[in-house]
Design a protein around this motif. Structure first.
Motif, PDB file in Angstrom:
ATOM      1  N   GLU A 110       0.838  -1.204   0.000  1.00 38.90           N
ATOM      2  CA  GLU A 110       0.000   0.000   0.000  1.00 38.90           C
ATOM      3  C   GLU A 110       0.875   1.258   0.000  1.00 38.90           C
ATOM      4  O   GLU A 110       0.627   2.212  -0.737  1.00 38.90           O
ATOM      5  CB  GLU A 110      -0.915  -0.008   1.225  1.00 38.90           C
ATOM      6  N   SER A 111       1.921   1.250   0.818  1.00 42.72           N
ATOM      7  CA  SER A 111       2.837   2.386   0.878  1.00 42.72           C
ATOM      8  C   SER A 111       3.533   2.588  -0.462  1.00 42.72           C
ATOM      9  O   SER A 111       3.656   3.712  -0.952  1.00 42.72           O
ATOM     10  CB  SER A 111       3.864   2.142   1.984  1.00 42.72           C
ATOM     11  N   ASP A 114       1.119   3.995  -2.946  1.00 47.80           N
ATOM     12  CA  ASP A 114       0.904   5.430  -2.677  1.00 47.80           C
ATOM     13  C   ASP A 114       2.070   6.253  -3.216  1.00 47.80           C
ATOM     14  O   ASP A 114       1.877   7.337  -3.790  1.00 47.80           O
ATOM     15  CB  ASP A 114       0.734   5.682  -1.169  1.00 47.80           C
ATOM     16  N   GLU A 115       3.282   5.713  -3.046  1.00 47.93           N
ATOM     17  CA  GLU A 115       4.472   6.408  -3.555  1.00 47.93           C
ATOM     18  C   GLU A 115       4.426   6.493  -5.084  1.00 47.93           C
ATOM     19  O   GLU A 115       4.697   7.559  -5.662  1.00 47.93           O
ATOM     20  CB  GLU A 115       5.727   5.659  -3.107  1.00 47.93           C
ATOM     21  N   ASP A 117       1.752   6.341  -6.949  1.00 48.20           N
ATOM     22  CA  ASP A 117       0.640   7.236  -7.281  1.00 48.20           C
ATOM     23  C   ASP A 117       1.089   8.702  -7.184  1.00 48.20           C
ATOM     24  O   ASP A 117       0.759   9.530  -8.042  1.00 48.20           O
ATOM     25  CB  ASP A 117      -0.530   6.960  -6.336  1.00 48.20           C
ATOM     26  N   GLY A 118       1.866   8.998  -6.147  1.00 44.12           N
ATOM     27  CA  GLY A 118       2.384  10.366  -5.994  1.00 44.12           C
ATOM     28  C   GLY A 118       3.315  10.737  -7.133  1.00 44.12           C
ATOM     29  O   GLY A 118       3.282  11.867  -7.641  1.00 44.12           O
TER      30      GLY A 118
END
Length: 133
Positions: A110-111, A114-115, A117-118
């Motif tokens: 998940e982390s 998210d990275e 996605d950023g």
């Protein structure tokens, strides 16, 4: 476990009482009273067998063989119950560890997502800025 232990204790008690009474009836010359018969049955079912009293009649020996086999079976059942308890506990602990590992992996994924996605958002913003210039 408690139910199994209760069954084992009850069955053993019934075998000792039943065999003690039966051996007294079948071999009364050797077993002067029911208590001596129960003492013999207790020794036999627990596989201790002191040998202070032994059946002399063939029918008494048959009762003794049955009680010995019951004693061995009860010990085997008791061992199986204890072993299955340890196995079940180990399996439960393994499942909990697997769940914790899965949760940690999920959190890392998940982390990472998210990275990523950023980074896509940043890249998209840069492309938009280039298109405006």
């Amino acid at each position: 476990i408690r139910a199994a232990a209760g069954v084992i204790v009850t069955a053993t008690t019934l075998v000792v009482i039943g065999a003690g009474v039966l051996i007294r009836v079948l071999d009364s010359h050797e077993y002067s009273n029911i208590w001596v018969g129960m003492w013999w049955a207790l020794q036999t079912v627990t596989t201790v067998g002191y040998g202070d009293v032994t059946p002399r009649q063939p029918i008494g020996r048959a009762v003794g063989a049955f009680v010995m086999l019951e004693g061995i079976a009860f010990l085997a059942i008791l061992t199986a119950v204890i072993t299955s308890t340890f196995v079940a506990r180990a399996e439960q602990e393994r499942q909990l560890a697997d769940q914790a590992d899965d949760a940690a992996l999920e959190a890392r994924l998940e982390s990472r997502l998210d990275e990523i996605d950023g980074r896509f958002d940043t890249l998209e913003g840069m492309i938009r800025d280039l298109g405006r210039s």
